[in-house]
Write a protein that holds these residues in place. Structure first.
Motif, mmCIF file in Angstrom:
data_model
loop_
_atom_site.group_PDB
_atom_site.id
_atom_site.type_symbol
_atom_site.label_atom_id
_atom_site.label_comp_id
_atom_site.label_asym_id
_atom_site.label_seq_id
_atom_site.Cartn_x
_atom_site.Cartn_y
_atom_site.Cartn_z
ATOM 1 N N ASP A 118 0.879 -1.175 0.000
ATOM 2 C CA ASP A 118 0.000 0.000 0.000
ATOM 3 C C ASP A 118 0.910 1.217 0.000
ATOM 4 O OD1 ASP A 118 -1.442 2.263 1.110
ATOM 5 O OD2 ASP A 118 -2.921 0.901 1.992
ATOM 6 N N SER A 121 -0.932 6.496 -2.232
ATOM 7 C CA SER A 121 -2.199 6.746 -1.543
ATOM 8 C C SER A 121 -2.476 8.206 -1.166
ATOM 9 C CB SER A 121 -2.263 5.869 -0.276
ATOM 10 O OG SER A 121 -1.994 4.526 -0.593
ATOM 11 N N PRO A 122 -2.384 9.136 -2.123
ATOM 12 C CA PRO A 122 -2.641 10.540 -1.779
ATOM 13 C C PRO A 122 -4.128 10.810 -1.584
ATOM 14 C CG PRO A 122 -2.346 10.320 -4.151
ATOM 15 C CD PRO A 122 -2.072 8.962 -3.559
ATOM 16 N N ASN A 123 -4.417 11.897 -0.899
ATOM 17 C CA ASN A 123 -5.795 12.356 -0.812
ATOM 18 C C ASN A 123 -6.090 13.146 -2.076
ATOM 19 O OD1 ASN A 123 -6.183 11.166 1.647
ATOM 20 N ND2 ASN A 123 -5.487 12.970 2.780
ATOM 21 N N HIS A 132 3.861 13.432 -0.341
ATOM 22 C CA HIS A 132 3.526 12.149 -0.968
ATOM 23 C C HIS A 132 4.726 11.484 -1.616
ATOM 24 C CE1 HIS A 132 -0.447 14.324 -1.212
ATOM 25 N NE2 HIS A 132 -0.682 13.298 -0.428
ATOM 26 N N HIS A 158 -4.253 3.344 -2.170
ATOM 27 C CA HIS A 158 -5.432 3.554 -1.315
ATOM 28 C C HIS A 158 -5.735 5.061 -1.268
ATOM 29 C CE1 HIS A 158 -7.929 2.094 2.164
ATOM 30 N NE2 HIS A 158 -7.638 3.243 2.734
ATOM 31 N N GLY A 160 -7.308 8.731 -1.090
ATOM 32 C CA GLY A 160 -8.385 9.336 -0.289
ATOM 33 C C GLY A 160 -9.384 9.984 -1.238
ATOM 34 N N TYR A 315 -11.620 6.926 8.863
ATOM 35 C CA TYR A 315 -10.399 6.424 8.220
ATOM 36 C C TYR A 315 -10.091 5.007 8.716
ATOM 37 C CZ TYR A 315 -5.381 6.784 6.873
ATOM 38 O OH TYR A 315 -4.130 6.599 6.332
ATOM 39 N N ASP A 319 -9.838 1.399 6.731
ATOM 40 C CA ASP A 319 -8.605 0.621 6.740
ATOM 41 C C ASP A 319 -8.857 -0.822 7.184
ATOM 42 O OD1 ASP A 319 -6.150 1.334 5.701
ATOM 43 O OD2 ASP A 319 -5.887 2.940 7.166
ATOM 44 N N ARG A 326 -7.883 -7.425 1.629
ATOM 45 C CA ARG A 326 -6.548 -7.835 1.180
ATOM 46 C C ARG A 326 -6.220 -9.262 1.632
ATOM 47 N NH1 ARG A 326 -3.848 -1.872 2.359
ATOM 48 N NH2 ARG A 326 -4.998 -0.869 0.657
ATOM 49 N N TYR A 337 2.526 -1.178 4.562
ATOM 50 C CA TYR A 337 1.913 0.145 4.465
ATOM 51 C C TYR A 337 3.021 1.194 4.539
ATOM 52 C CZ TYR A 337 -2.541 -2.123 5.744
ATOM 53 O OH TYR A 337 -3.654 -2.914 5.790
ATOM 54 N N THR A 339 3.707 4.682 4.942
ATOM 55 C CA THR A 339 3.216 6.030 5.273
ATOM 56 C C THR A 339 4.181 6.652 6.271
ATOM 57 O OG1 THR A 339 1.969 5.771 7.344
ATOM 58 C CG2 THR A 339 0.864 5.061 5.306
ATOM 59 N N GLN A 343 1.670 8.024 11.463
ATOM 60 C CA GLN A 343 0.520 7.114 11.446
ATOM 61 C C GLN A 343 0.809 5.792 12.166
ATOM 62 O OE1 GLN A 343 -2.049 6.852 8.062
ATOM 63 N NE2 GLN A 343 -1.173 8.668 7.079
ATOM 64 N N PHE A 347 -1.828 2.523 12.693
ATOM 65 C CA PHE A 347 -1.651 1.172 12.154
ATOM 66 C C PHE A 347 -1.504 0.124 13.252
ATOM 67 C CE2 PHE A 347 -0.701 3.505 8.194
ATOM 68 C CZ PHE A 347 -1.657 2.887 7.406
HETATM 69 N N1 ARG Z 1 -4.479 8.984 2.257
HETATM 70 C C1 ARG Z 1 -3.662 8.858 3.423
HETATM 71 C C2 ARG Z 1 -2.881 10.145 3.652
HETATM 72 O O1 ARG Z 1 -2.716 10.915 2.729
HETATM 73 C C3 ARG Z 1 -2.667 7.727 3.345
HETATM 74 C C4 ARG Z 1 -3.282 6.375 3.197
HETATM 75 C C5 ARG Z 1 -2.316 5.281 3.543
HETATM 76 N N2 ARG Z 1 -2.865 3.991 3.405
HETATM 77 C C6 ARG Z 1 -3.786 3.458 4.224
HETATM 78 N N3 ARG Z 1 -4.244 2.255 3.968
HETATM 79 N N4 ARG Z 1 -4.213 4.113 5.282
HETATM 80 O O2 ARG Z 1 -2.426 10.362 4.749
#
Ligand code: ARG
Length: 578
Positions: A118, A121-123, A132, A158, A160, A315, A319, A326, A337, A339, A343, A347
């Motif tokens: 994973d 995964s940007p918003n 990112h 993933h 957003g 969120y 997840d 998955r 993951y 990130t 975070q 997680f």
């Molecule tokens: N969209 C989230 C962000 O920008 C990151 C996602 C990471 N992946 C996940 N499965 N939470 O912070």
């Protein structure tokens, strides 16, 4: 089995036999050739545990050990280390095997494993910014390494693509349209977001409308949904551009955003309930985990909220849904993951809830791959002069421009189109390499000057090292076909040092994969390039007698291919001529 693994297995057996109990020999490459090629450190810990004299124990291990097929010498050193010097023949064989094989003789260690990575995964409501970058680069490199090792890699972007911010954007969209502006083309996603946010903060009536729009979106209102799709479409087109520029391996097929899980969220909450994990707290559905790791600063338990009192999901809920999908649908045996480190708590909680609920069985490894933040050269958060976020596209374009200047200075005669290609490979490569070569858990200072330098552990240095080896072939005009079957002979120390590095490619990749640390690979490549320089300075290649020349050309070939393959696994292009 790679050489290190063979040594580990045989020494562990001997050590275990000597103390009549299982013990690891802990074999690692020696930091200094004075201590042989590999060193086993496990004897000391075993001796301490058995209350034995470590040197004596080490001697005893040697008595039980026969390494005559691998090593030239095996010695006890210091307080109880065992130093192993490989025989030249074993190293020469390793080089010849690598040279004869398209995969450099790296076996498919990961066959049968399904790994979900994973990353990125940007918003989507905003443009991709420097925040990112690290996830995209680190995740991509890990996906490449795992795939090379034969794992079935499933990339998951993933994104957003759901949440209250979309209500705001869509409401703004509608307003623009009513006023006859805005043709549904969001040329500048960031500006569009800023304007919408401004309206939201300044005008209560608009804010209320935005909130109602979220409800309409969730309720499946076709008009609102069409706008939502349009925003996603524009936003993803922008991501695609960045991915293209970066040369990452993510495709549209890898996108599975938060919204993909909308329909199953009620079921996820029901499953948690069925597992007896839910507690209602102030109208919200929560999972309290009985573990000291999940306490706040005052010692109070911090729950995972999976449904708010207004019925909205979070969120964390998404997840959990993704994690279950998955494992169950994709058949993951490992999920990574990528990130940032902030975070980590999220997680840790998600993993614990997923285990408790049986979403992930004990056979599945769940791993957060955290990284630090990107800082500017002064060690401050990376921002524009005005304090805004830096767009990723701008940053990457600047890297390419600056690389073009370096290339023009180094090689002014390169034809324009080739120079442009080289500049892109060097500029993007430099950004990626600088990131990947850091211990990912620390924050890192972004510096164009440092990453574009031809000296030190940088992409341009490695790309240059590759081009230099290639130029030897051009000068020798040798075809590799002529070399197949010619013996590799390691007479000189520098040849042996180079061969030793080459024989380690597999163990390095295995370590990158298990620790999710691409910097092990960059460190290795840098060390390899250094060993090659040492070799090239002391060992003439093209002027040597026929047998030596063939042997050395094969060493050159494996070196070039290892560097190329290594850089490719980092997502970095090589250049034949720089
Ligand atoms: N969209 C989230 C962000 O920008 C990151 C996602 C990471 N992946 C996940 N499965 N939470 O912070």
């Amino acid at each position: 089995m790679n050489i290190r693994a063979q040594l580990e297995s045989r020494l562990s057996q001997a050590l275990s036999a000597a103390i009549a109990e299982e013990a690891p020999a802990i074999v690692q490459p020696s930091a200094n050739p004075k201590f042989g090629d590999y060193q086993a450190n496990g004897v000391m810990a075993a001796a301490r545990r058995m209350k034995r004299n470590p040197r004596e124990l080490a001697e005893q291990v040697l008595e039980k050990l026969d390494l005559s097929d691998l090593a030239e010498s095996v010695e006890v050193a210091g307080p109880g280390f065992i130093n192993i010097t490989l025989s030249a023949g074993v190293l020469a064989d390793a080089v010849m095997r690598a040279d004869a094989e398209a995969r450099l003789d790296v076996p498919a260690l990961g066959a049968g494993r399904t790994v979900v990575v994973d990353y990125s995964s940007p918003n989507l409501a905003k443009e991709m910014h420097v925040g990112h970058l690290r996830s995209t680069i680190i995740g991509d490199s890990l996906a490449r390494v795992l795939a090379f090792l034969g794992c079935n890699v499933i990339r998951q972007n993933h994104v957003g693509d759901w949440g209250t911010q979309f209500g705001m954007l869509i409401a703004f969209f509608e307003e623009q349209r009513e006023r006859g502006i805005g043709d549904l083309s969001i040329a500048d996603m960031e500006a569009f977001y800023r304007q919408a946010k401004k309206r939201f903060d300044e005008d209560e009536a608009f804010a209320e409308r935005a909130r109602r729009t979220v409800v309409r979106l969730q309720g499946g209102d076709p008009k609102v949904n069409a706008d939502w799709r349009e925003i996603l479409h524009q936003s993803l087109a922008h991501c695609r551009q960045v991915y293209d520029l970066l040369g990452v391996s993510l495709t549209d097929a890898d996108i599975r955003g938060e919204s993909a899980y909308n329909d199953v969220l009620p079921d996820v909450v029901a499953a948690l309930d069925a597992a007896g994990l839910l507690t209602e707290s102030q109208g919200a559905q929560c999972v309290f985990l009985d573990d000291d790791a999940f306490r706040g600063s005052e010692g109070e338990p911090v729950p995972v909220i999976v449904r708010k009192s207004d019925g909205g999901y979070l969120y964390a809920t998404t997840d959990l849904a993704a994690l279950r999908y998955r494992c169950r649908t994709l058949g993951a045996t490992r999920i990574l993951y990528a990130t940032d480190a902030r975070q980590a708590f999220h997680f840790a909680q998600i993993f614990a809830v997923a285990r408790a609920a049986g979403f992930a069985g004990p056979e599945v490894s769940l791993e957060h791959v955290p990284f630090g933040v990107m800082l500017n050269e002064a060690g401050r958060p990376f921002k524009t002069r005005e304090g805004g976020t830096i767009k990723l596209a701008d940053l990457l374009n600047e890297a390419v421009q600056r690389a073009a200047a370096v290339v023009a200075e180094k090689n002014p005669d390169l034809p324009a189109d080739q120079a442009a290609r080289v500049a892109r490979a060097v500029g993007i490569g430099a950004v990626k390499y600088a990131d990947l070569s850091m211990d990912r858990t620390s924050d890192y200072k972004f510096s164009f000057d440092r990453m574009l330098s031809l000296q030190g552990n940088t992409a341009p240095y490695m790309q240059y090292a590759y081009a230099r080896v290639q130029s030897i072939f051009r000068k020798g005009a040798e075809t590799l076909g002529d070399l197949a079957g010619r013996a590799v002979i390691l007479g000189e120390t520098a040849e042996k040092e180079l061969a030793k590095r080459l024989s380690r490619f597999e163990e390095v990749l295995a370590a990158v994969a298990s620790e999710s640390r691409p910097n092990i690979l960059t460190g290795y490549l840098y060390d390899l390039a250094g060993a090659f320089s040492g070799f090239y300075e002391t060992c003439p290649v093209l002027k040597a007698d026929d047998a030596t020349r063939a042997s050395r050309l094969r060493l050159c070939d494996v070196t070039a291919r290892t560097i190329r393959q290594g850089l490719e696994l980092l997502g970095i292009e090589v250049i034949e001529q720089m």
